[in-house]
Each structure stands twice: as structure tokens, then as C-alpha cells.
Design a protein around this motif. Structure first.
Motif, mmCIF file in Angstrom:
data_model
loop_
_atom_site.group_PDB
_atom_site.id
_atom_site.type_symbol
_atom_site.label_atom_id
_atom_site.label_comp_id
_atom_site.label_asym_id
_atom_site.label_seq_id
_atom_site.Cartn_x
_atom_site.Cartn_y
_atom_site.Cartn_z
ATOM 1 N N LEU A 38 -11.040 -38.787 26.085
ATOM 2 C CA LEU A 38 -9.793 -39.269 26.360
ATOM 3 C C LEU A 38 -9.444 -40.265 25.497
ATOM 4 C CD1 LEU A 38 -7.507 -39.629 28.341
ATOM 5 C CD2 LEU A 38 -8.942 -41.524 29.521
ATOM 6 N N PRO A 39 -10.108 -40.974 24.910
ATOM 7 C CA PRO A 39 -9.757 -41.915 23.703
ATOM 8 C C PRO A 39 -9.272 -41.298 22.482
ATOM 9 C CG PRO A 39 -11.610 -42.786 24.496
ATOM 10 C CD PRO A 39 -11.506 -41.379 25.103
ATOM 11 N N GLU A 40 -9.843 -40.099 22.117
ATOM 12 C CA GLU A 40 -9.461 -39.355 21.088
ATOM 13 C C GLU A 40 -7.943 -38.706 21.289
ATOM 14 O OE1 GLU A 40 -10.678 -34.874 19.073
ATOM 15 O OE2 GLU A 40 -12.109 -36.270 20.017
ATOM 16 N N ALA A 41 -7.981 -38.295 22.519
ATOM 17 C CA ALA A 41 -6.624 -37.783 22.881
ATOM 18 C C ALA A 41 -5.505 -38.921 22.753
ATOM 19 C CB ALA A 41 -6.570 -37.335 24.133
ATOM 20 N N LEU A 42 -5.702 -40.017 23.136
ATOM 21 C CA LEU A 42 -4.934 -41.201 23.342
ATOM 22 C C LEU A 42 -4.486 -41.594 22.034
ATOM 23 C CD1 LEU A 42 -5.986 -43.379 26.258
ATOM 24 C CD2 LEU A 42 -4.032 -41.982 26.324
ATOM 25 N N ASP A 43 -5.420 -41.441 20.867
ATOM 26 C CA ASP A 43 -5.443 -41.926 19.248
ATOM 27 C C ASP A 43 -4.451 -40.644 18.831
ATOM 28 O OD1 ASP A 43 -5.913 -43.766 17.331
ATOM 29 O OD2 ASP A 43 -7.082 -42.123 16.415
ATOM 30 N N ALA A 44 -4.612 -39.650 19.214
ATOM 31 C CA ALA A 44 -3.877 -38.301 18.680
ATOM 32 C C ALA A 44 -2.564 -38.427 19.236
ATOM 33 C CB ALA A 44 -4.597 -37.178 18.937
ATOM 34 N N SER A 45 -2.154 -39.131 20.079
ATOM 35 C CA SER A 45 -0.813 -39.095 20.540
ATOM 36 C C SER A 45 0.014 -39.301 19.696
ATOM 37 C CB SER A 45 -0.503 -39.684 21.986
ATOM 38 O OG SER A 45 -0.809 -41.091 21.606
ATOM 39 N N TYR A 46 -0.195 -40.437 18.838
ATOM 40 C CA TYR A 46 0.813 -41.062 17.812
ATOM 41 C C TYR A 46 0.914 -39.968 16.690
ATOM 42 C CZ TYR A 46 -0.674 -45.548 19.913
ATOM 43 O OH TYR A 46 -0.923 -46.638 20.675
ATOM 44 N N LYS A 47 0.100 -39.150 16.185
ATOM 45 C CA LYS A 47 0.260 -38.231 15.316
ATOM 46 C C LYS A 47 1.057 -37.157 15.584
ATOM 47 C CE LYS A 47 -4.247 -39.208 12.600
ATOM 48 N NZ LYS A 47 -5.496 -38.865 12.433
ATOM 49 N N ILE A 48 0.865 -36.768 17.052
ATOM 50 C CA ILE A 48 1.246 -35.478 17.730
ATOM 51 C C ILE A 48 3.054 -35.816 17.400
ATOM 52 C CG2 ILE A 48 2.000 -34.276 19.823
ATOM 53 C CD1 ILE A 48 -1.133 -34.490 20.123
ATOM 54 N N ILE A 49 3.253 -37.123 18.116
ATOM 55 C CA ILE A 49 4.404 -37.606 18.249
ATOM 56 C C ILE A 49 5.426 -37.763 16.769
ATOM 57 C CG2 ILE A 49 6.095 -39.861 18.800
ATOM 58 C CD1 ILE A 49 3.929 -39.955 21.325
ATOM 59 N N GLU A 50 4.560 -38.286 15.871
ATOM 60 C CA GLU A 50 4.997 -38.376 14.479
ATOM 61 C C GLU A 50 5.534 -37.093 14.030
ATOM 62 O OE1 GLU A 50 3.860 -40.378 10.450
ATOM 63 O OE2 GLU A 50 2.417 -39.856 11.629
ATOM 64 N N SER A 51 4.542 -36.024 14.351
ATOM 65 C CA SER A 51 5.046 -34.667 13.819
ATOM 66 C C SER A 51 6.162 -34.097 14.573
ATOM 67 C CB SER A 51 3.653 -33.890 14.156
ATOM 68 O OG SER A 51 4.108 -32.361 13.860
ATOM 69 N N LEU B 113 8.679 -35.930 15.710
ATOM 70 C CA LEU B 113 9.995 -36.479 15.209
ATOM 71 C C LEU B 113 10.189 -35.993 13.714
ATOM 72 C CD1 LEU B 113 8.939 -39.955 16.376
ATOM 73 C CD2 LEU B 113 10.939 -39.161 17.116
ATOM 74 N N GLN B 114 9.365 -35.873 13.049
ATOM 75 C CA GLN B 114 9.401 -35.183 11.681
ATOM 76 C C GLN B 114 10.300 -33.953 11.568
ATOM 77 O OE1 GLN B 114 5.632 -35.489 9.690
ATOM 78 N NE2 GLN B 114 5.907 -37.583 8.865
ATOM 79 N N GLY B 115 9.739 -33.203 12.507
ATOM 80 C CA GLY B 115 10.526 -31.822 12.556
ATOM 81 C C GLY B 115 11.656 -31.794 13.104
ATOM 82 N N SER B 116 12.183 -32.658 14.039
ATOM 83 C CA SER B 116 13.281 -32.892 14.648
ATOM 84 C C SER B 116 14.240 -33.644 13.471
ATOM 85 C CB SER B 116 13.389 -33.822 15.838
ATOM 86 O OG SER B 116 13.154 -35.110 15.636
ATOM 87 N N ASP B 117 13.722 -34.350 12.558
ATOM 88 C CA ASP B 117 14.606 -34.841 11.486
ATOM 89 C C ASP B 117 15.176 -33.764 10.481
ATOM 90 O OD1 ASP B 117 14.470 -37.259 12.652
ATOM 91 O OD2 ASP B 117 12.910 -38.170 11.354
#
Length: 410
Positions: free
Chosen positions: A389-402, A404-408
Motif C-alpha cells: 500500500l505505501p508503494e501504491a500511494l507513493d506511485a500515485s504522484y508519478k501516475i498523475i504526473e504522467s 497530466l503530461q499526456g493531457s498537456d
């Protein structure tokens, strides 16, 4: 094996057929008799009696001492205490059947039964639960006929005569030309070959202990009689006395006290959840003690944190509170409980197109070994790998960043 033997020795188990026997074979729901076979050379325990073929009584035995040969003469003795207890339960089953028909209606038909020394079980046709009042009336009616100590009459009639007399028969059951009719005058009349008491008073006492549905349109009642019913009453009395003593109230005050305690418990749980929510919301600042924090990702606020102190409903409430606090952004919450990791993703209305919550949860759920899905603004998922679970929560920032970059780029 099943081979025929001329002799059984000490310690052997087998099946014995006698030229005549006082033992009742399992039939019509009544269990077979138990007891002993004894002579000068052997002591044999009878554990069950059955009749695989009409007229052939087979005794399941174990030789406790000595040996027994084909042709030996034995004294056959039925366990009188078990037989008497079984008789009480069998006659009580007839009284129960009659009471069910009187209280619930003539549609009630027997659908199976078990008559043992320590209990009786009766299956019957009925299409809805039995109410507390109906249950009480059934119990009262059976005990009323027990207290009247009515004679239990048996007579042998032709099947045609028995049916003309109004005796009840089991649907689908095959009967001989001559049948045994058991009557409790004015209340019950059935075809039955089992063992019964001489008068209803011999039953002593009747107590329902369970009522449940076992199939569509079929219910099952279990009950006890005699000494077992008395023991049940004693246990119930002792339980009521303990509760009354612990709750410091009289017997008559128990229902109101339990209701009051339930209300207090509901209120305390509600207040606890509200306090947890306040503490969890207050702890979700930029410097949260557990290392989870709100970060700026491509100019968007993202809050990811674990909240295992909350239950599933509390986690959703916390996501509401934090979403309101963040205003514009993404909230990712996780909890560990019930042997799994659970995740919830919330996205504010202005970011649904760029960061769909359902897409985020699908990737996060894979990390904890599970699946997830939902709407663009809210999605839930989880898996069995709680330690990730900690790994998943930490990964959420990178997933959301990806995302956002794709939408831009688009």
C-alpha cells in the motif's frame, strides 16, 4: 469389509441379525435403538439398528468382551433411557405437526423429520417466516396437550380404513396393506410405525430451540423435550440472571436496558467516527507526520496518504472532507483492513478530463495485486498485497504526473 463371518472376536465391529429382536430399526425419521447383546461368553454393544430390507433388522455392533458365533443365544437389551427419550420426542413430533397445522394453517405438510434421544427435527411446508407470536402459540399448544396427559392410542387398520378415519399419511410414502394408526384424541391422528409414549404427560415438557428456512417454501423446527427441555429452561434462566446482575436491573427491565445500551453504543460509534475524521483531516497538512503530504504536480495539488484507522465508510467520508479542503486537485487514500488493501481516488470537477479517477485507480490497484474502477470523479479498488500500500500511494504522484503530461501534449 462386507464379507460374511461365522464369528466375531473381542474388539471386532460388525453387523448381526437375530431371529427375533426388541430393537427398533431406523425408520420414518426415528433413529435406531442401541443397547447390548449378552451371554455367558460375550458382551456386545449395539451402536445402531437398521432395516435395509423390510423385516430384516441389522444390528451394528462392537464386541467388548469374549466372542460371538452364528447360532449363539443372547439376551438382547435395549438402552431404556435412550428409548424413552426417543419415544418422548417422537410423540412430541406428532403434537408439533398438529399444532403447526392449527396455528399456521392446513397447508402445512411434513417434509422430513429426525427423532433422536436428545432432540427432534421437523421439516414442513410453509412459505414465510414464523412470527414470535405464532412460535409462542405453537409451543403453548403442544405443552397444553402434554399437561392434559391425554392417552396415546394405537390401532392396526387396513390402509383404506385408516385413510377413511382421517389419519394423516406422508405424501409419497409407500404403506403396507395393514398400517398402525397413532391417535391423540381430538388433536392428532397419523400413520406411524415408531415408538411412542403411553400418554402425552410422559413427554414432560416441550421447548422450541430453532426455526429456520431450509429451502424455498420449506422450514425446519428443532425442539427438545423432557429432561433436555428442563435443562434448556435452566440454562435460559441462568443466562437471564447473569445479564440482569451485570446490567444491574430486574428481569423485566432487561429489554429496555439493552435498547438503551444499543442506542448509547450507536452514538459512541458515531462520535468516534466523527473524531477520527476530524483528526485525519487535521493531519493531512503539508507536513503530515506519516510522510504523506500534499504536493504540487504539474501545478495540480495531489494529496496521497494512508488512513488505516478509518473503516471503509470513514475512508469515503475522509475523501469528501479532504476533497473540499483541496478544492482543486486529486486525493488518493488507502487503508489496510480485513486482510486487504483498499484505495479510493477523488478528482475535482475541473480535472476529471485530465486525471480520470478510474484510470488512476486501475494502475494503483495493480500494485497491490487487485483491480479497481469507477467514475472520472471517484473510483475505488484494492488487492490482497497489503504491504504494498505505501508503494501504491507513493506511485500515485508519478501516475498523475504522467496523465497530466499526456493531457498537456493533447
Amino acid at each position: 469389509g462386507d464379507e460374511e463371518a461365522q464369528q466375531l472376536y473381542e474388539g471386532d465391529e460388525g453387523e448381526i441379525i437375530l431371529d427375533r429382536t426388541p430393537f427398533y430399526s431406523e425408520s420414518g425419521g426415528q433413529v435406531g435403538d442401541t443397547g447390548t447383546l449378552v451371554n455367558a461368553h460375550a458382551h456386545v454393544v449395539v451402536n445402531d439398528t437398521s432395516a435395509p430390507v423390510r423385516g430384516m433388522n441389522v444390528h451394528a455392533v462392537k464386541v467388548e468382551r469374549g466372542s460371538l458365533r452364528v447360532g449363539d443365544t443372547v439376551a438382547a437389551q435395549v438402552d431404556a433411557e435412550k428409548r424413552d427419550a426417543t419415544r418422548r420426542n417422537h410423540t412430541a413430533t406428532h403434537l408439533l405437526h398438529a399444532a403447526l397445522r392449527e396455528v399456521l394453517g392446513g397447508h402445512v405438510k411434513q417434509a422430513g423429520s429426525l427423532v433422536a434421544p436428545n432432540r427432534l427435527r421437523f421439516d414442513f411446508s410453509h412459505f414465510q417466516p414464523i412470527s414470535a407470536d405464532e412460535r409462542a402459540e405453537i409451543e403453548r399448544l403442544v405443552n397444553y396437550h402434554i399437561l392434559r396427559n391425554e392417552p396415546v392410542r394405537t390401532e392396526i387398520l387396513s390402509l383404506e380404513e385408516a385413510m377413511r378415519s382421517g389419519a394423516m399419511a406422508l405424501f409419497g410414502e409407500k404403506y403396507a396393506e395393514q398400517v398402525r394408526v397413532l391417535t391423540v384424541p381430538g388433536f392428532s391422528k397419523e400413520l406411524c410405525g415408531g415408538t411412542h409414549v403411553r400418554a402425552t404427560g410422559d413427554i414432560g415438557l416441550f421447548k422450541l430451540v430453532r426455526d429456520e428456512a431450509i429451502a424455498s417454501g420449506t422450514r425446519r423446527i428443532e425442539a427438545v423435550t423432557g429432561a433436555d427441555a428442563f435443562t434448556r429452561f435452566q440454562e435460559t434462566e441462568a443466562l437471564v440472571d447473569v445479564l440482569a446482575s451485570e446490567l444491574r436491573t430486574g428481569r423485566e427491565g432487561l429489554p429496555a436496558m439493552v435498547e438503551r445500551l444499543q442506542e448509547e453504543l450507536k452514538r459512541a460509534r458515531r462520535e468516534t467516527e466523527e473524531l477520527r475524521l476530524k483528526l485525519a483531516t487535521a493531519g493531512s497538512g503539508a507536513n503530515a507526520a506519516n510522510g504523506n503530504e500534499t504536493r504540487e504536480v504539474q501545478g495540480v495539488k495531489v494529496l496521497a496518504r494512508e488512513a488505516s484507522e478509518m473503516d471503509a465508510a470513514g475512508l469515503r467520508q475522509l475523501s469528501d472532507a479532504l476533497m473540499a479542503k483541496v478544492s482543486s486537485g486529486v486525493v488518493v487514500l488507502g487503508r489496510r483492513g480485513e486482510g486487504k488493501a483498499s484505495l479510493i481516488v477523488r478528482t475535482s470537477p475541473d480535472l476529471r478530463a485530465r486525471v480520470p479517477a478510474g484510470q488512476v485507480i486501475r494502475e494503483l490497484a495493480q500494485i497491490v495485486g487487485g483491480r479497481g474502477g469507477g467514475r472520472p470523479d471517484m473510483a475505488e479498488g484494492g488487492g490482497a498485497e497489503t504491504d504494498k500500500l505505501p508503494e501504491a500511494l507513493d506511485a500515485s504522484y508519478k501516475i498523475i504526473e504522467s496523465l497530466l503530461q499526456g493531457s498537456d501534449k493533447n
